[in-house]
Design a protein around this motif. Sequence first.
Motif, PDB file in Angstrom:
ATOM      1  N   ARG A   1     -32.791  18.456  18.390  1.00 41.03           N
ATOM      2  CA  ARG A   1     -32.379  17.066  18.261  1.00 41.03           C
ATOM      3  C   ARG A   1     -33.100  16.449  17.064  1.00 41.03           C
ATOM      4  O   ARG A   1     -34.255  16.775  16.792  1.00 41.03           O
ATOM      5  CB  ARG A   1     -32.728  16.302  19.539  1.00 41.03           C
ATOM      6  CG  ARG A   1     -32.308  14.846  19.530  1.00 41.03           C
ATOM      7  CD  ARG A   1     -32.579  14.166  20.841  1.00 41.03           C
ATOM      8  NE  ARG A   1     -31.696  14.637  21.888  1.00 41.03           N
ATOM      9  CZ  ARG A   1     -31.470  13.987  23.032  1.00 41.03           C
ATOM     10  NH1 ARG A   1     -32.096  12.835  23.261  1.00 41.03           N
ATOM     11  NH2 ARG A   1     -30.668  14.466  23.938  1.00 41.03           N
ATOM     12  N   PRO A   2     -32.433  15.548  16.317  1.00 42.87           N
ATOM     13  CA  PRO A   2     -33.098  14.929  15.163  1.00 42.87           C
ATOM     14  C   PRO A   2     -34.417  14.283  15.553  1.00 42.87           C
ATOM     15  O   PRO A   2     -34.492  13.530  16.528  1.00 42.87           O
ATOM     16  CB  PRO A   2     -32.082  13.881  14.693  1.00 42.87           C
ATOM     17  CG  PRO A   2     -30.768  14.406  15.155  1.00 42.87           C
ATOM     18  CD  PRO A   2     -31.043  15.092  16.455  1.00 42.87           C
ATOM     19  N   ARG A   3     -35.441  14.600  14.820  1.00 42.68           N
ATOM     20  CA  ARG A   3     -36.764  14.042  15.092  1.00 42.68           C
ATOM     21  C   ARG A   3     -37.570  14.057  13.802  1.00 42.68           C
ATOM     22  O   ARG A   3     -37.523  15.022  13.051  1.00 42.68           O
ATOM     23  CB  ARG A   3     -37.485  14.848  16.165  1.00 42.68           C
ATOM     24  CG  ARG A   3     -38.795  14.195  16.640  1.00 42.68           C
ATOM     25  CD  ARG A   3     -39.462  15.045  17.693  1.00 42.68           C
ATOM     26  NE  ARG A   3     -40.707  14.463  18.153  1.00 42.68           N
ATOM     27  CZ  ARG A   3     -40.843  13.665  19.210  1.00 42.68           C
ATOM     28  NH1 ARG A   3     -39.776  13.343  19.917  1.00 42.68           N
ATOM     29  NH2 ARG A   3     -42.008  13.186  19.562  1.00 42.68           N
ATOM     30  N   GLY A   4     -38.298  12.994  13.562  1.00 42.58           N
ATOM     31  CA  GLY A   4     -39.118  12.924  12.365  1.00 42.58           C
ATOM     32  C   GLY A   4     -40.454  12.283  12.664  1.00 42.58           C
ATOM     33  O   GLY A   4     -40.808  12.032  13.820  1.00 42.58           O
ATOM     34  N   LEU A   5     -41.217  12.037  11.625  1.00 39.30           N
ATOM     35  CA  LEU A   5     -42.494  11.361  11.771  1.00 39.30           C
ATOM     36  C   LEU A   5     -42.259   9.920  12.210  1.00 39.30           C
ATOM     37  O   LEU A   5     -41.295   9.276  11.791  1.00 39.30           O
ATOM     38  CB  LEU A   5     -43.260  11.388  10.446  1.00 39.30           C
ATOM     39  CG  LEU A   5     -43.491  12.769   9.827  1.00 39.30           C
ATOM     40  CD1 LEU A   5     -44.202  12.629   8.488  1.00 39.30           C
ATOM     41  CD2 LEU A   5     -44.267  13.664  10.765  1.00 39.30           C
ATOM     42  N   ALA A   6     -43.131   9.430  13.071  1.00 34.88           N
ATOM     43  CA  ALA A   6     -42.999   8.065  13.596  1.00 34.88           C
ATOM     44  C   ALA A   6     -44.161   7.231  13.096  1.00 34.88           C
ATOM     45  O   ALA A   6     -45.258   7.269  13.655  1.00 34.88           O
ATOM     46  CB  ALA A   6     -42.965   8.079  15.125  1.00 34.88           C
TER      47      ALA A   6
ATOM     48  N   ARG B   1     -43.651   1.557  20.733  1.00 38.46           N
ATOM     49  CA  ARG B   1     -43.161   0.299  20.153  1.00 38.46           C
ATOM     50  C   ARG B   1     -41.678   0.378  19.836  1.00 38.46           C
ATOM     51  O   ARG B   1     -40.961  -0.618  19.903  1.00 38.46           O
ATOM     52  CB  ARG B   1     -43.952  -0.010  18.884  1.00 38.46           C
ATOM     53  CG  ARG B   1     -43.748  -1.397  18.335  1.00 38.46           C
ATOM     54  CD  ARG B   1     -44.516  -1.588  17.038  1.00 38.46           C
ATOM     55  NE  ARG B   1     -43.994  -0.718  16.001  1.00 38.46           N
ATOM     56  CZ  ARG B   1     -42.934  -1.012  15.231  1.00 38.46           C
ATOM     57  NH1 ARG B   1     -42.281  -2.135  15.410  1.00 38.46           N
ATOM     58  NH2 ARG B   1     -42.524  -0.167  14.291  1.00 38.46           N
ATOM     59  N   ARG B   2     -41.214   1.565  19.481  1.00 35.04           N
ATOM     60  CA  ARG B   2     -39.796   1.754  19.168  1.00 35.04           C
ATOM     61  C   ARG B   2     -39.031   1.957  20.471  1.00 35.04           C
ATOM     62  O   ARG B   2     -39.133   3.011  21.089  1.00 35.04           O
ATOM     63  CB  ARG B   2     -39.601   2.969  18.260  1.00 35.04           C
ATOM     64  CG  ARG B   2     -40.279   2.837  16.909  1.00 35.04           C
ATOM     65  CD  ARG B   2     -40.039   4.064  16.066  1.00 35.04           C
ATOM     66  NE  ARG B   2     -40.673   3.962  14.764  1.00 35.04           N
ATOM     67  CZ  ARG B   2     -40.558   4.861  13.792  1.00 35.04           C
ATOM     68  NH1 ARG B   2     -39.844   5.961  14.003  1.00 35.04           N
ATOM     69  NH2 ARG B   2     -41.161   4.695  12.639  1.00 35.04           N
ATOM     70  N   ARG B   3     -38.267   0.979  20.865  1.00 36.63           N
ATOM     71  CA  ARG B   3     -37.623   1.039  22.169  1.00 36.63           C
ATOM     72  C   ARG B   3     -36.106   1.101  22.071  1.00 36.63           C
ATOM     73  O   ARG B   3     -35.402   0.723  23.002  1.00 36.63           O
ATOM     74  CB  ARG B   3     -38.060  -0.156  23.014  1.00 36.63           C
ATOM     75  CG  ARG B   3     -39.563  -0.152  23.285  1.00 36.63           C
ATOM     76  CD  ARG B   3     -39.935  -1.142  24.358  1.00 36.63           C
ATOM     77  NE  ARG B   3     -41.367  -1.117  24.650  1.00 36.63           N
ATOM     78  CZ  ARG B   3     -41.935  -0.260  25.463  1.00 36.63           C
ATOM     79  NH1 ARG B   3     -41.211   0.678  26.045  1.00 36.63           N
ATOM     80  NH2 ARG B   3     -43.234  -0.304  25.695  1.00 36.63           N
ATOM     81  N   PHE B   4     -35.573   1.552  20.956  1.00 39.26           N
ATOM     82  CA  PHE B   4     -34.138   1.768  20.884  1.00 39.26           C
ATOM     83  C   PHE B   4     -33.751   2.950  21.768  1.00 39.26           C
ATOM     84  O   PHE B   4     -34.513   3.905  21.917  1.00 39.26           O
ATOM     85  CB  PHE B   4     -33.707   2.054  19.449  1.00 39.26           C
ATOM     86  CG  PHE B   4     -33.856   0.862  18.535  1.00 39.26           C
ATOM     87  CD1 PHE B   4     -33.263  -0.349  18.846  1.00 39.26           C
ATOM     88  CD2 PHE B   4     -34.580   0.965  17.365  1.00 39.26           C
ATOM     89  CE1 PHE B   4     -33.392  -1.445  18.005  1.00 39.26           C
ATOM     90  CE2 PHE B   4     -34.711  -0.127  16.508  1.00 39.26           C
ATOM     91  CZ  PHE B   4     -34.119  -1.324  16.839  1.00 39.26           C
ATOM     92  N   TYR B   5     -32.568   2.898  22.322  1.00 38.41           N
ATOM     93  CA  TYR B   5     -32.176   3.910  23.299  1.00 38.41           C
ATOM     94  C   TYR B   5     -31.965   5.286  22.692  1.00 38.41           C
ATOM     95  O   TYR B   5     -31.922   6.281  23.415  1.00 38.41           O
ATOM     96  CB  TYR B   5     -30.913   3.473  24.057  1.00 38.41           C
ATOM     97  CG  TYR B   5     -29.799   2.906  23.206  1.00 38.41           C
ATOM     98  CD1 TYR B   5     -28.955   3.716  22.460  1.00 38.41           C
ATOM     99  CD2 TYR B   5     -29.579   1.532  23.164  1.00 38.41           C
ATOM    100  CE1 TYR B   5     -27.931   3.187  21.699  1.00 38.41           C
ATOM    101  CE2 TYR B   5     -28.560   0.985  22.402  1.00 38.41           C
ATOM    102  CZ  TYR B   5     -27.728   1.813  21.683  1.00 38.41           C
ATOM    103  OH  TYR B   5     -26.723   1.273  20.923  1.00 38.41           O
TER     104      TYR B   5
END
Length: 832
Positions: A178-183, A797-801
């Motif tokens: 699944r797409p995933r990157g640095l946060a 902090r990032r709470r997008f679904y």
Amino acid sequence: MDREAKQLDAAAWWRAAWGPALLGWVAGHAAQLTQTALWTPAAYGAVLLAGLALLAWARGRRETGPRAALSVALALALLAWAHAGGRAVERMARLWPAALDGAVAPARWVVTGLPREEARATTFEARLLGWEAGAPAGLPPPDRVGALRLTWRAAQPGQAAPRVRPGEVWRGVLRLQRPRGLANPYGFDVETWAWREGIAATATVQARGAAPPQRLADEPGQAPVARARAEVRAALQARLQGFDDASRGLVVALVTGDQAAIPPAQWDVIRATGVAHLVAISGLHVTMFAALALGAVGAAWRRLGARWPGLILRAPTPLVASLAAVALAAAYALFAGGGVPAQRTVAMLALVLGLRLLGRSWPWPWVWLAALAAALAVDPWAWLQPGFWLSFVAVAVLFVRGHGAAVAPDGQGRLRAWLREFWGAQWAVTVGLAPLLLFWFGQVSLVGLLANAIAIPWITWGVTPLALLGVALPPLVDAAAWLARGLWALLEPMARWPAAVWSRPALPWALALAGTAGALVLLQRGPWPLRAWGGLLLWPALAFRPAAPPPGTFEVLLPDVGQGSAAIVRTARHTLVVDTGPPLPGGSAAERALLPWLRALGAVPDAVVLSHDDADHAGGWPVLAAAYPRAAWWAPNGQAPAGLPVAQLCEAGVGWAWDGVPFIFLHPPPGWGGDRDGNARSCVLLVGRGISAALLPGDIPQAVEAALVAAYPGLRAGLLVAAHHGSRTSTSAAWLDALQPALVAIQAGWRNPYGHPHAEVLRRLRERGLAVAATPDCGALTWRSDAPGQWQCERARRRFYWQGGGVMPETAAVLTGTAATMAGDDTAPSNR
């Protein structure tokens, strides 16, 4: 009569309802983005029915007062909520299952996107066609997987990257996740970008140790637009081989929308001079294209009408020319990538020309809102990209200010009026966009006024039309490239001017919106006493400075740098960087995580400490050295990277104090020659005192930990950064028992090949009930000395679904689950 009266009532009602409906549609899409988790399809269906019922009820009453407007706005807000939520549910169902991250499977796919070709790798979008024999059981059906983003690297060093074309069908082995990157705060959000683009999975083509990929067929009809773009790009690049990369790349970008064709160094020039809107396929380009089409089709149709008058009677010239202009503008926008500015322009063109044909005129706010609503109907998540805001706010500024120079009695006066209007428009857009530019990028170009005054006509009426016509008449492409070369010759010196860019800390969103509203008020045509109120809203955005820690306290910021280490330590007036992160494909963690965060805070490092010279700790030092040439440097004896400016030696006992906060090195001892292992020589830095202290130990092994426990029997720390990324060769039981940290932070890469953090280290932490935050799950971490038992994770902090899963602690908690699944054999080669 009653029937006619009802029809008139209906028409009046629709005219009154149109504005509230647009507002409700826009507000509903914005509200849906605040959801942290999606509902079921049935729930969104119920919202849809509720919106339709409310709209029917309001329509039946045929009221035009405030209550009716509110009813219509609410009905459309419900419809927009259902529209965005329903599409999100469908898109979520096509995401690659997180439980199958890292799955390796033979598959067939077709190339659907314009490939990005680099020296060692090619990246492109593809559609999964099927699984091949030998694929693991439990994989989702191919038709239930969305678009793939594939990376295909050269199989051997020295080999060129593979080349593919849209429409080609391939067979090979893929590793998918699944797409995933640095946060990181202010860093590029890979998950949001992938969600907007409809990317369901990222994958690498396995060219080593597996059956080599095989091309099965070439079917251009599978991706006709992307294939046409690729063919045109290849023809332009071949034609312009004799030109420099910057000139060739600009022409290619203006024709095909491939902005990756422009070299990175030229993008620095573009940003510094504020002409990025011209390099993208902007509204200016689409409007220019439509204007040319309108004139050309109108002239051609009138010629045909002169020979066959029946054509004009059946289809009047304004109708044919308008339809053709919108259709050709839409085709150009689609061919060039279909970005938000192009979508907005096509929607506005269609609306304005349609109203003109009907003999009607709308107030500009309704035209603007209608284009906004159309963009959200196409892409409900367009809110999430800077181009959306910059494009629509720029148009709003021009609408608010008014446009069109007054007609003067003679040519010279008309020219003066046009120049005055053009300069005023550029000034208005610069002021109006300043708060948003500071919010998104932390900088505003001060040479943008002059640069745009040159670049807008140069690109819009010179480079772009010649480049487009050159697709059919190749010699014109050469002329476009010569013009592009001349433009770079003007822009590059401007970008190097000392005051070319005004950099400021990144704005909070509330100040950015308030500042934008203030700019719109300030730029209106009207009496100054009224417009001056806008300055009161704009000024806080321009003067904003983020809060620093109070004297005597400090904060530690641990960015998510993948498999590496970096930290920012801030006191009331000083900043220290400890390690600079690893190199990354196409750049470094310093460029992607450290610099954006430092600039957003308005922080300038006074010093940089390199714990040792391993690439995962010191890979970004050239970036920081170039960005902050006055910073002091610290490194252990014999461990400074080649080319580093003269560095002071970090030795035990060396220290200083900033704003009441002590800094002291605990290791290595003066003249220490110990182990030849670079990890054992790591600088160990202690910041603060007791439970409010933070300890940054580099990659020291357990032997050095034991020596430090013996040398400093009273050593304590509120924050302990686990040495060597959570390797089992560090973070011993004795070390933890002595320090008794409130939090153990682990910097490591997501699913890294070393198994960090190791299961044995996690077991030691759990046995002692110690709180843990690991960057693979937490993302970037913020910790403050005045609250040692609390911290903030960027992924929390990032709470997008659509954001990636993982354990996201906000307060003290023990990490389990995901970290345990990452644990493995720690006998892998050292990540040095």
